[in-house]
Design a protein around this motif. Structure first.
Motif, PDB file in Angstrom:
ATOM      1  N   LEU A  10      10.960   5.845  -2.936  1.00  0.00           N
ATOM      2  CA  LEU A  10       9.174   5.118  -3.059  1.00  0.00           C
ATOM      3  C   LEU A  10       8.876   5.382  -4.606  1.00  0.00           C
ATOM      4  O   LEU A  10       8.779   6.137  -4.607  1.00  0.00           O
ATOM      5  CB  LEU A  10       9.291   5.604  -2.029  1.00  0.00           C
ATOM      6  N   THR A  11       8.729   4.461  -5.143  1.00  0.00           N
ATOM      7  CA  THR A  11       8.578   4.703  -6.415  1.00  0.00           C
ATOM      8  C   THR A  11       6.630   4.336  -6.553  1.00  0.00           C
ATOM      9  O   THR A  11       5.736   3.783  -5.176  1.00  0.00           O
ATOM     10  CB  THR A  11       9.029   3.175  -6.954  1.00  0.00           C
ATOM     11  N   ARG A  12       6.470   4.310  -7.914  1.00  0.00           N
ATOM     12  CA  ARG A  12       5.351   3.822  -8.386  1.00  0.00           C
ATOM     13  C   ARG A  12       5.389   1.964  -8.392  1.00  0.00           C
ATOM     14  O   ARG A  12       4.099   1.689  -7.930  1.00  0.00           O
ATOM     15  CB  ARG A  12       3.964   4.509  -9.185  1.00  0.00           C
ATOM     16  N   CYS A  25      10.879   6.417  -2.999  1.00  0.00           N
ATOM     17  CA  CYS A  25       9.533   5.584  -2.434  1.00  0.00           C
ATOM     18  C   CYS A  25       8.984   5.682  -4.551  1.00  0.00           C
ATOM     19  O   CYS A  25       8.347   7.506  -4.758  1.00  0.00           O
ATOM     20  CB  CYS A  25       8.839   7.124  -1.646  1.00  0.00           C
ATOM     21  N   LEU A  26       8.759   5.133  -4.609  1.00  0.00           N
ATOM     22  CA  LEU A  26       8.571   4.328  -6.364  1.00  0.00           C
ATOM     23  C   LEU A  26       7.326   4.083  -6.573  1.00  0.00           C
ATOM     24  O   LEU A  26       6.872   3.856  -5.353  1.00  0.00           O
ATOM     25  CB  LEU A  26       9.952   3.393  -6.774  1.00  0.00           C
ATOM     26  N   LEU A  27       7.044   4.087  -7.922  1.00  0.00           N
ATOM     27  CA  LEU A  27       5.181   4.023  -7.693  1.00  0.00           C
ATOM     28  C   LEU A  27       5.189   2.793  -8.340  1.00  0.00           C
ATOM     29  O   LEU A  27       4.127   1.655  -7.698  1.00  0.00           O
ATOM     30  CB  LEU A  27       4.975   5.363  -8.748  1.00  0.00           C
ATOM     31  N   HIS A 532      -0.029   9.020  -4.372  1.00  0.00           N
ATOM     32  CA  HIS A 532       0.071   8.555  -4.183  1.00  0.00           C
ATOM     33  C   HIS A 532       1.543   8.797  -3.942  1.00  0.00           C
ATOM     34  O   HIS A 532       2.341   8.752  -2.401  1.00  0.00           O
ATOM     35  CB  HIS A 532       0.288   6.774  -5.419  1.00  0.00           C
ATOM     36  N   GLU A 533       2.739   9.298  -4.459  1.00  0.00           N
ATOM     37  CA  GLU A 533       3.326   9.999  -4.114  1.00  0.00           C
ATOM     38  C   GLU A 533       3.295  10.880  -2.815  1.00  0.00           C
ATOM     39  O   GLU A 533       4.370  10.916  -2.260  1.00  0.00           O
ATOM     40  CB  GLU A 533       4.256  10.794  -5.500  1.00  0.00           C
ATOM     41  N   HIS A 536       2.943   9.300   0.627  1.00  0.00           N
ATOM     42  CA  HIS A 536       4.421   8.848   1.038  1.00  0.00           C
ATOM     43  C   HIS A 536       5.476   8.971   1.887  1.00  0.00           C
ATOM     44  O   HIS A 536       5.940   8.879   2.109  1.00  0.00           O
ATOM     45  CB  HIS A 536       5.728   8.333  -0.536  1.00  0.00           C
ATOM     46  N   GLU A 593       3.723   1.429   0.912  1.00  0.00           N
ATOM     47  CA  GLU A 593       3.031   1.613  -0.788  1.00  0.00           C
ATOM     48  C   GLU A 593       1.589   1.041  -0.950  1.00  0.00           C
ATOM     49  O   GLU A 593       0.669   1.623  -1.336  1.00  0.00           O
ATOM     50  CB  GLU A 593       3.212   0.156  -1.811  1.00  0.00           C
ATOM     51  N   HIS A 656       5.890  -3.059  -3.098  1.00  0.00           N
ATOM     52  CA  HIS A 656       4.691  -2.788  -4.007  1.00  0.00           C
ATOM     53  C   HIS A 656       3.837  -4.794  -3.679  1.00  0.00           C
ATOM     54  O   HIS A 656       4.266  -6.044  -4.216  1.00  0.00           O
ATOM     55  CB  HIS A 656       4.663  -2.845  -5.299  1.00  0.00           C
TER      56      HIS A 656
HETATM   57 ZN    ZN Z   1       4.611   4.038  -3.937  1.00  0.00          ZN
END
Ligand code: ZN
Length: 696
Positions: A10-12, A25-27, A532-533, A536, A593, A656
């Protein structure tokens, strides 16, 4: 570019060019590359709060994104080689300029360098930069692979070739990856996922919006031209293109929607090898496993059983000739960025259709990005030496400590969660481990063999090395020191199986993170990223994992129901937003997200106020109070302009939301926002208490 490679991060940001990262999980949507802005005379310093970027005709309480970024949006044109520009590009321009200097030097020194990693990045980048050789070779270096495809006579051979190409980063319909066992995170497991499409998502094949029907038409012609470049006569190439698109459409039909493909709790189907043979009898699993070099795992997680059954039936029903056309196309599209100019120009057509880019990036930039993707830890080592001072790490650690404490306070005061669930939540929060800047232990590339030329050979070798490196861990204890992003990357992630938050050096730079700026600004931008991270781990999917990263339900039935009810408010809120023209934000797809954005900003604000305890309220700067600067910095961190083609692709495939909603959808959930800007009841961003997310 890998498009539908599985990841579990999961990310940004949106989108992940790296293969085998599905579960993180990215941001941000696009992981790319980035520098602590050292005094580099080419670039003006980046400051978060710059009035020239504002549009003061927008009322902050109605359109905060426009208020902070509207002036910039109005005067900015996206350069033709990009699908987005903004803060992301400002930062990456700096990073890429530094990486270019490192790489140019390494390429010059490659022959004599004593350091093996310098030699490696020099060889890789140097072979990419040799445009004369790359153009002269055309598709010739692919000959042996094309011959293997042409020689397929049986379905068993077909599956073997598919698995082997997948190993080199070529998309196929049986994508596989190594990731910890969902229920025993100490052991690496083998997972089968879904994929095998040439367009970014199943919706491109199945939806009848005029934009998508037009893309399908152009896409078919593009596939035909790509096949013709591989030496097929025009007529047969066009006929093959139609077979390819028909086959991909069938694969799309058997795929599950993006919003379901992120639901970890429904992606756990450990399957004994013998059962896999019964589940999908027309796939030659013995040949498949031997071609993947993973050996023969006893248990396989078939994340999406319906997909594997669907592919099994396609293996049986589609002709060998159809599959051969499909594999030739997938090989061409995967390697086009490493082939001669006609291939690169043709690959640009697909980028135009799905991202709106109309021009190739300069060669050095493509080669630099490719080096980062291929052997980014070797490059990253040089990068952090030049760009990541130890103070940056210490300051980030201090912020993380404050964020964690703020989250703990929130948990403490929750009235809707039972004590037993809370106890588990505390355990999980305390166990979240941060990684900052770069790995403690650098990757060993000694088994990666690179050659002076041709470039595409190196390109495929690096993909194969990385796949094999990850798969070699299957069945073994998980190495928790691993990083799934390279140090220069402008992004961040939460990895549920590790219960860890990861911030590469590339994102810890101005204007998001600026040692010379006031704390309000650093907490509003980087603090919100950390939040955010961190949250998650407690979003609609992350909450299914426990403190040690195992998929385990630690929620009482009642608490789970409460969570779902509260999350539904966020689903409904975002369903109401337009991403672009007729495309809505998908509130279900973006739920995790959005929860992380809202909770992240909330606890970043708390953490910042906490850091001020016992100190006087900071004085206004440039006419803005410290509280205003906190929220302004947050909105600046999403200052991006995005092409409509990219917005459409993201609307159907990306977890996102659009940047406008990552600001306007979020700030109203933090009561201090309305207070800071004097918002009145009735202002659209001044959310009433019952309209706020009441999870944390
Ligand atoms: Zn994220």
């Amino acid at each position: 570019m890998s498009r539908s490679k599985p990841t579990f991060l999961l990310t940004r940001k949106r989108a992940m060019p790296f293969r085998l990262m599905r579960f993180l999980c990215l941001l941000l949507p696009i992981a790319a590359t980035p520098v602590l802005a050292q005094q580099d005379s080419v670039f003006a310093p980046l400051h978060a709060v710059d009035r020239a970027n504002f549009d003061t005709t927008c009322a902050p309480c109605r359109d905060f994104f426009g208020y902070v970024n509207g002036g910039w949006l109005a005067r900015t044109t996206i350069p033709p080689q990009y699908s987005i520009t903004g803060v992301d590009r400002d930062i990456q321009d700096r990073t890429e300029a530094l990486l270019r200097r490192i790489l140019d030097k390494a390429a010059r020194d490659a022959k004599n360098a004593t350091d093996a990693d310098t030699r490696r990045i020099g060889l890789f980048y140097g072979s990419c930069m040799d445009s004369v050789r790359v153009d002269r070779e055309g598709a010739k270096p692919l000959r042996s692979r094309l011959d293997r495809i042409a020689a397929i006579r049986s379905r068993a051979q077909l599956v073997g070739v598919m698995a082997e190409l997948e190993r080199e980063g070529v998309n196929g319909p049986i994508p596989y990856l190594a990731y910890p066992n969902f229920k025993n995170s100490r052991v690496m497991a083998f997972h089968l996922y879904q994929g095998g499409l040439g367009l970014p998502d199943r919706d491109f094949y199945l939806r009848n919006d005029s934009q998508f029907t037009a893309i399908r038409r152009e896409y078919t012609a593009h596939v035909g031209r790509m096949l013709a470049l591989l030496d097929s006569p025009k007529d047969s190439a066009d006929a093959d293109a139609r077979r390819v698109v028909a086959l991909e459409t069938a694969i799309a039909r058997t795929s599950i929607p993006a919003q379901d493909a992120r639901a970890f709790s429904r992606l756990y189907h450990p399957t004994a090898r013998a059962s896999l043979l019964r589940m999908a009898p027309d796939i030659d699993w013995t040949g498949f496993f031997s071609a993947t070099a993973v050996g023969a795992p006893d248990t396989i997680n078939v994340a999406i059983p319906g997909f594997i059954r669907g592919v099994d039936s396609l293996i049986r029903t589609a002709s060998i000739a159809d599959w051969q056309a499909y594999l030739r196309w997938q090989l061409a599209t995967a390697t086009a960025p490493a082939l001669s100019t006609p291939f690169q120009q043709e690959a640009l057509v697909l980028r135009r259709l799905t991202r709106g880019e109309t021009q190739l990036k300069p060669r050095w930039q493509r080669c630099q990005q490719a080096t980062d993707q291929a052997i980014g830890q070797a490059l990253g080592r040089e990068y952090v030496k030049a760009a990541f001072p130890p103070e940056a790490k210490a300051r980030t650690q201090a912020m993380i400590a404050n964020l964690r404490a703020a989250m703990r306070d929130r948990l403490n005061t929750l009235t809707w969660m039972s004590d037993s669930t809370k106890a588990e939540a505390f355990k999980k929060l305390d166990a979240v481990s941060p990684k900052i800047g770069y790995p403690d232990k650098w990757r060993d590339y000694s088994k990666l063999v690179l050659v002076p030329r041709p470039y595409v050979t190196n390109y495929l070798a690096a993909q194969r090395f990385e796949t094999d490196r990850q798969l070699a861990q299957v069945g073994k204890p998980v190495d928790r020191t691993e990083w799934r992003m390279t140090p220069p990357t402008y992004n961040a992630y939460y990895n549920p199986a590790f219960n860890e938050i990861v911030f590469p050096a590339g994102i810890l730079q101005p204007p998001l993170f600026d040692p010379t700026a006031d704390d309000a600004v650093n907490y509003g931008a980087t603090g919100a990223t950390i939040g955010h991270e961190l949250t998650h781990g407690f979003d609609d999917q992350g909450r299914y994992f426990d403190a040690v990263g195992n998929l385990r339900n630690w929620w009482t039935t009642q608490d789970s129901a409460q969570y779902e009810k509260r999350a539904q408010l966020v689903v409904d809120q975002y369903n109401g937003y337009i991403a672009v023209d007729t495309f809505h934000v998908n509130g279900r797809l973006t739920l995790g997200e959005n929860i992380a954005d809202i909770a992240g900003l909330t606890i970043a604000y708390d953490a910042w106020r906490r850091s001020l305890a016992g100190k006087p309220e900071p004085a206004p700067i440039d006419g803005f109070t410290a509280k205003q600067r906190f929220f302004i910095a947050y909105a600046v961190s999403w200052r991006e302009k995005v092409r409509p083609e990219m917005e459409r692709t993201w609307a159907v495939s990306n977890p996102h939301s659009s940047v406008r909603w990552r600001v306007n959808g979020v700030v109203g959930h933090v009561p201090a926002f309305a207070e800071a800007f004097g918002c009145k009841a009735g202002d659209s961003l001044a959310r009433a208490p019952e309209q706020r997310m009441q999870i944390w």
